[in-house]
Write a protein that holds these residues in place. Structure first.
Motif, PDB file in Angstrom:
ATOM      1  N   ARG A 300       0.712   7.249  24.498  1.00 41.28           N
ATOM      2  CA  ARG A 300       1.726   7.572  25.497  1.00 41.28           C
ATOM      3  C   ARG A 300       2.036   6.295  26.266  1.00 41.28           C
ATOM      4  O   ARG A 300       1.141   5.651  26.807  1.00 41.28           O
ATOM      5  CB  ARG A 300       1.206   8.644  26.458  1.00 41.28           C
ATOM      6  CG  ARG A 300       2.106   8.904  27.675  1.00 41.28           C
ATOM      7  CD  ARG A 300       1.356   9.772  28.667  1.00 41.28           C
ATOM      8  NE  ARG A 300       2.100  10.011  29.893  1.00 41.28           N
ATOM      9  CZ  ARG A 300       2.090   9.231  30.964  1.00 41.28           C
ATOM     10  NH1 ARG A 300       1.402   8.100  30.947  1.00 41.28           N
ATOM     11  NH2 ARG A 300       2.766   9.559  32.043  1.00 41.28           N
ATOM     12  N   ILE A 301       3.315   5.898  26.294  1.00 41.69           N
ATOM     13  CA  ILE A 301       3.716   4.686  27.009  1.00 41.69           C
ATOM     14  C   ILE A 301       4.103   5.059  28.429  1.00 41.69           C
ATOM     15  O   ILE A 301       5.112   5.724  28.669  1.00 41.69           O
ATOM     16  CB  ILE A 301       4.884   3.975  26.307  1.00 41.69           C
ATOM     17  CG1 ILE A 301       4.476   3.543  24.901  1.00 41.69           C
ATOM     18  CG2 ILE A 301       5.329   2.769  27.121  1.00 41.69           C
ATOM     19  CD1 ILE A 301       5.571   2.802  24.161  1.00 41.69           C
ATOM     20  N   VAL A 346       4.123   7.059  19.051  1.00 43.99           N
ATOM     21  CA  VAL A 346       4.364   6.791  20.466  1.00 43.99           C
ATOM     22  C   VAL A 346       5.035   7.976  21.144  1.00 43.99           C
ATOM     23  O   VAL A 346       5.974   8.571  20.597  1.00 43.99           O
ATOM     24  CB  VAL A 346       5.251   5.527  20.624  1.00 43.99           C
ATOM     25  CG1 VAL A 346       5.867   5.445  22.012  1.00 43.99           C
ATOM     26  CG2 VAL A 346       4.426   4.272  20.334  1.00 43.99           C
ATOM     27  N   LEU A 347       4.548   8.320  22.336  1.00 41.63           N
ATOM     28  CA  LEU A 347       5.230   9.241  23.246  1.00 41.63           C
ATOM     29  C   LEU A 347       5.775   8.423  24.404  1.00 41.63           C
ATOM     30  O   LEU A 347       5.103   7.511  24.895  1.00 41.63           O
ATOM     31  CB  LEU A 347       4.265  10.299  23.795  1.00 41.63           C
ATOM     32  CG  LEU A 347       3.429  11.100  22.798  1.00 41.63           C
ATOM     33  CD1 LEU A 347       2.524  12.075  23.543  1.00 41.63           C
ATOM     34  CD2 LEU A 347       4.322  11.851  21.829  1.00 41.63           C
ATOM     35  N   ALA A 348       6.972   8.759  24.863  1.00 45.91           N
ATOM     36  CA  ALA A 348       7.608   7.991  25.926  1.00 45.91           C
ATOM     37  C   ALA A 348       7.582   8.755  27.239  1.00 45.91           C
ATOM     38  O   ALA A 348       8.112   9.865  27.321  1.00 45.91           O
ATOM     39  CB  ALA A 348       9.063   7.670  25.550  1.00 45.91           C
ATOM     40  N   GLU A 349       6.950   8.172  28.256  1.00 50.78           N
ATOM     41  CA  GLU A 349       6.984   8.765  29.589  1.00 50.78           C
ATOM     42  C   GLU A 349       8.322   8.370  30.221  1.00 50.78           C
ATOM     43  O   GLU A 349       8.449   7.351  30.885  1.00 50.78           O
ATOM     44  CB  GLU A 349       5.796   8.276  30.433  1.00 50.78           C
ATOM     45  CG  GLU A 349       5.631   9.017  31.748  1.00 50.78           C
ATOM     46  CD  GLU A 349       6.015   8.177  32.965  1.00 50.78           C
ATOM     47  OE1 GLU A 349       6.128   8.747  34.056  1.00 50.78           O
ATOM     48  OE2 GLU A 349       6.218   6.966  32.811  1.00 50.78           O
ATOM     49  N   ASP A 350       9.325   9.179  29.948  1.00 53.10           N
ATOM     50  CA  ASP A 350      10.696   8.881  30.370  1.00 53.10           C
ATOM     51  C   ASP A 350      11.036   9.639  31.653  1.00 53.10           C
ATOM     52  O   ASP A 350      11.996  10.405  31.706  1.00 53.10           O
ATOM     53  CB  ASP A 350      11.686   9.218  29.252  1.00 53.10           C
ATOM     54  CG  ASP A 350      11.516  10.646  28.739  1.00 53.10           C
ATOM     55  OD1 ASP A 350      10.476  11.266  29.035  1.00 53.10           O
ATOM     56  OD2 ASP A 350      12.421  11.140  28.048  1.00 53.10           O
ATOM     57  N   LEU A 351      10.241   9.408  32.699  1.00 51.00           N
ATOM     58  CA  LEU A 351      10.454  10.063  33.983  1.00 51.00           C
ATOM     59  C   LEU A 351      10.966   9.057  35.003  1.00 51.00           C
ATOM     60  O   LEU A 351      10.911   7.859  34.783  1.00 51.00           O
ATOM     61  CB  LEU A 351       9.142  10.697  34.470  1.00 51.00           C
ATOM     62  CG  LEU A 351       8.447  11.635  33.484  1.00 51.00           C
ATOM     63  CD1 LEU A 351       7.131  12.129  34.065  1.00 51.00           C
ATOM     64  CD2 LEU A 351       9.350  12.809  33.127  1.00 51.00           C
ATOM     65  N   PHE A 367      11.235   8.375  19.668  1.00 45.88           N
ATOM     66  CA  PHE A 367      10.056   8.632  20.476  1.00 45.88           C
ATOM     67  C   PHE A 367      10.230   9.956  21.222  1.00 45.88           C
ATOM     68  O   PHE A 367      11.221  10.130  21.930  1.00 45.88           O
ATOM     69  CB  PHE A 367       9.834   7.527  21.509  1.00 45.88           C
ATOM     70  CG  PHE A 367       9.542   6.169  20.943  1.00 45.88           C
ATOM     71  CD1 PHE A 367       8.902   6.019  19.712  1.00 45.88           C
ATOM     72  CD2 PHE A 367       9.879   5.028  21.646  1.00 45.88           C
ATOM     73  CE1 PHE A 367       8.626   4.769  19.200  1.00 45.88           C
ATOM     74  CE2 PHE A 367       9.606   3.769  21.156  1.00 45.88           C
ATOM     75  CZ  PHE A 367       8.982   3.630  19.916  1.00 45.88           C
ATOM     76  N   PRO A 368       9.302  10.887  21.109  1.00 44.17           N
ATOM     77  CA  PRO A 368       9.390  12.107  21.920  1.00 44.17           C
ATOM     78  C   PRO A 368       9.292  11.778  23.406  1.00 44.17           C
ATOM     79  O   PRO A 368       8.435  10.990  23.822  1.00 44.17           O
ATOM     80  CB  PRO A 368       8.166  12.915  21.465  1.00 44.17           C
ATOM     81  CG  PRO A 368       7.795  12.349  20.133  1.00 44.17           C
ATOM     82  CD  PRO A 368       8.146  10.902  20.197  1.00 44.17           C
ATOM     83  N   GLY A 369      10.198  12.354  24.195  1.00 42.45           N
ATOM     84  CA  GLY A 369      10.151  12.179  25.637  1.00 42.45           C
ATOM     85  C   GLY A 369       9.400  13.314  26.300  1.00 42.45           C
ATOM     86  O   GLY A 369       8.876  14.218  25.627  1.00 42.45           O
TER      87      GLY A 369
END
Length: 505
Positions: A300-301, A346-351, A367-369
């Motif tokens: 998780r990025i 990779v998972l994207a911490e898109d917050l 990348f899953p958000g």
């Protein structure tokens, strides 16, 4: 990366039960894996595993982006090896309810390191006459980050924790002769820190293998920034935006005002010198991902939007309000990362403040958000966090480690939010809603999101006292833990399993 429909639990190892004041990689961790299996889970999500400093944040106060936290080493496992004796181990007295205990780092650190140092002294006796091939292999294979880390930690110790840029100029600026001399002077301390990393990763690898054998994958976490007073910044100063005279951060990382804080967040970490990193084809970052993927299955990025543009705050500011957005080479970086590593799990911490450019970067690499149910009920029906607006290739959380627990949040939610939830779920009024934590868990599991991750605090139905982190407050975070293993009951695992079966997870 496209995930299969599944679910998992979010819990940092430090939160597990232990007699020594902090969760570790011992039997309680294995018991937790067994609980995940019985509950029908496929993933265990953890926070960054690195050694922490001031206020113990694994995201902003870490001494290394590569090393493991020695406080997570299981003392009982060292007993099994003969490096400690069971009768020597004294439990650390703790206070508080079993579901709402807290890590007292001021007590834990001296208590646990006393035993770690004793174990090291006994280990050193075993290698006095003959070498340990496993230690030698570990040190050789990990030398590319380990050599700088163990020297840094040794220097930090002899300087009583003083930041590296205040050390002797020749050492601070890494003049080759000075570094060579220090490696010789500090060889005993260096061996001690090698031992700690050797044991941490030996124990972590065994735990991960146990989890993988039971079809549980580990979701790790890469914090976008590292602490200024870290082995990473000291060893690779050219990768960071530092003042050339003082070697302090010239620009600090953070975010502008957002959902979490009206004054923004000032993390204090130095931002990256992306221009220099580009000239190296992002070698440091690629090494960082390689290191992480040695020990976890999916990454998780944290703060993914910082790879598209990052908020740069001038040195000397005390809040995150006065800053500017600076473009980052995200597309070029992730392309080079893919060339170096192949498939990117990779998972994207898109917050936070997410722009179309950030979404485009995320989607370009599939990348899953993330979707947070706690954010869903303050606006209209177009709110992207409402379940009917999800796409399958995403990860849904009732709340994350940065949020309150569901029950804690519900107790402080506005009447508008409570009415919105009631209306969304078909209740005539909020008072009809019982066990709001399970209502949110059910929403997450029933959604079309391929992956649903539930914080253990929410599965246990805990209130605000079990919150892991409040991003608007610097002090007192990262301390929640539970001390009664019976909380992971058969009844709880049966309930989670049944829900997973109902919603095909």
């Amino acid at each position: 990366m496209t995930l299969q429909r599944s679910s998992g639990i979010l819990l940092h190892p430090t939160c597990l039960p232990s007699e020594f004041g902090i969760g570790d990689l011992g039997q309680a961790a294995y018991n937790f894996v067994d609980f995940l299996v019985k509950s029908g889970q496929k993933f265990w999500q953890v926070l960054p595993l690195g050694p922490t400093g001031y206020e113990h944040s694994p995201y902003t106060m870490n001494y290394s982006a590569f090393a493991g936290n020695p406080l997570m080493i299981s003392l009982e496992k060292l007993v099994d090896e003969g490096l400690l004796k069971s009768e020597e181990l004294k439990p650390l007295e703790t206070s508080g309810e079993s579901a709402y205990n807290r890590v007292d780092f001021d007590a834990v650190i001296p208590h646990k390191y006393e035993y770690l140092k004793l174990a090291f002294e006994r280990f050193r006796l075993t290698i006095k006459d003959r070498s340990n091939p496993d230690l030698e292999k570990f040190c050789q294979e990990q030398a590319w980050w380990l050599d700088d880390y163990v020297l840094f930690m040794s220097l930090l110790e002899v300087h009583n924790g003083q930041a590296w840029n205040y050390w002797n100029k020749a050492i601070a600026r890494r003049e080759p002769q000075a570094i060579k001399e220090q490696r010789e002077v500090l060889k005993d301390l260096i061996l001690y820190h090698q031992f700690l990393q050797f044991k941490f990763f030996e124990q972590w690898k065994a735990l991960r293998n146990y989890a993988n054998e039971k079809n549980i994958q580990i979701i790790g976490d890469v914090s976008i920034y590292v602490c200024h007073n870290s082995a990473d910044v000291w060893a690779s100063q050219e990768n960071f935006a530092l003042d050339p005279e003082t070697l302090e951060a010239a620009w600090m990382a953070g975010v502008p005002p957002d959902y979490f804080s009206e004054t923004g967040q000032l993390w204090g970490n130095p931002v990256y010198n992306w221009e220099h990193l580009q000239t190296t084809n992002y070698a440091w970052w690629i090494d960082r991902f390689k290191a992480t993927l040695q020990y976890v299955d999916i990454v998780r990025i944290d703060h993914f939007r910082g790879f598209e543009a990052f908020w740069r705050i001038p040195a000397g500011e005390t809040t995150g309000m006065k800053g500017e957005w600076i473009k980052a080479p995200g597309e070029d970086f992730f392309r080079k990362l893919g060339e170096g590593l192949g498939n990117l799990p990779v998972l994207a911490e898109d917050l936070g403040i997410i722009t179309p450019e950030v979404e485009e970067l995320r989607d370009r690499f599939n990348f899953p958000g993330m979707r947070i149910l706690m954010f869903a009920f303050g606006d209209d029906s177009k709110n992207p966090y409402l379940p009917h607006n999800y796409i399958p290739n995403c990860v849904v959380y009732p709340g994350t480690h940065d949020n309150d627990t569901i029950i804690g949040w519900w107790e402080k939610a506005s009447e508008k939010e409570k009415r919105s939830i009631a209306e969304y779920l078909g209740y005539s009024q909020p008072q009809e809603i019982n066990q709001i934590n399970w209502v949110f868990i059910r929403m997450a599991l029933s959604s079309v999101a391929n992956l649903a991750i539930i914080a253990l605090q929410d599965a246990l139905g805990l209130d605000n006292r079990a919150r892991m982190n409040d991003p608007s407050v610097n002090a007192g975070n990262w301390r929640w833990r539970f001390t009664d293993s019976d909380l992971l009951s058969q009844e709880l695992s049966d309930k989670l399993l049944k829900m997973n079966q109902v919603y095909n997870r």
